[in-house]
Design an enzyme around this catalytic site. Sequence first.
Site, mmCIF file in Angstrom:
data_model
loop_
_atom_site.group_PDB
_atom_site.id
_atom_site.type_symbol
_atom_site.label_atom_id
_atom_site.label_comp_id
_atom_site.label_asym_id
_atom_site.label_seq_id
_atom_site.Cartn_x
_atom_site.Cartn_y
_atom_site.Cartn_z
ATOM 1 N N ASP A 101 0.866 -1.182 0.000
ATOM 2 C CA ASP A 101 0.000 0.000 0.000
ATOM 3 C C ASP A 101 0.904 1.233 0.000
ATOM 4 O OD1 ASP A 101 -1.712 -2.157 0.703
ATOM 5 O OD2 ASP A 101 -3.032 -0.830 1.839
ATOM 6 N N LYS A 136 -6.818 3.555 -3.259
ATOM 7 C CA LYS A 136 -7.196 3.566 -1.839
ATOM 8 C C LYS A 136 -7.426 5.002 -1.391
ATOM 9 C CE LYS A 136 -5.097 2.219 2.624
ATOM 10 N NZ LYS A 136 -3.971 1.481 3.245
ATOM 11 N N LYS A 175 -10.023 0.297 -2.278
ATOM 12 C CA LYS A 175 -9.935 0.050 -0.840
ATOM 13 C C LYS A 175 -10.353 1.319 -0.114
ATOM 14 C CE LYS A 175 -6.700 -1.135 2.926
ATOM 15 N NZ LYS A 175 -5.351 -1.646 3.257
#
Length: 215
Positions: free
Chosen positions: A89, A151, A180
């Site tokens: 991430d 995300k 996400k």
Amino acid sequence: MQLNQYIDHTLLKADATVENIKNLCTEAKKYDFFSVCVSSYFVALADSELMHTNVKVACVVGFPLGSMTTRVKVFEAKQCIDQGANEIDMVINIGLLKSGYHSIVEDEIRSIKKVIGDHTLKVIFENCYLTNEEKKIACKLSLNAGADFIKTSTGFGTGGATIEDVQLMKNEVGDYLKIKASGGIRDLDTAKKYIELGVSRIGTSSGVAIVTSNQ
């Protein structure tokens, strides 16, 4: 809906201890979460704790500000994969995006994806600092660079996930990228709302509370 399989069980606090990370992994095994999400230092520990389970190890890179050099982010990402991370991430360089240096931001995402290969790359926008137009640009750059997910947030900015942001992101990428939602998702109803909008993963430190309230 297997709610537990949407959850990246997360602990990224500065004061997280070794025992805290071990407990995170124990909870993830107990509730069969999709993954744990930890800082790069704790990847090897999490990998060891989760050996012979289905729980993945996700790791943050360039966290939480995103303003490290590309070379540093690429090195961190590669080291995390070498130590057992399944997913990365990464935080974009927010300042460069806002400065209009879009090709540099795209190239950085592409460089990290290249070094991690088939492993999953999630690109963190930190939407609380971006205009709607900048969010759309970040979606395009992530798609062009070969990311797997986009995300919403780190959870360390001035705001977390919002329904409006997820809708905007979904409208921009459709089914080409997964989404996400992360930051401020602490209860079952909120988690369900995001899943109904089409997110594939929920980043939260409240995973146990969310899934146990569903029992």
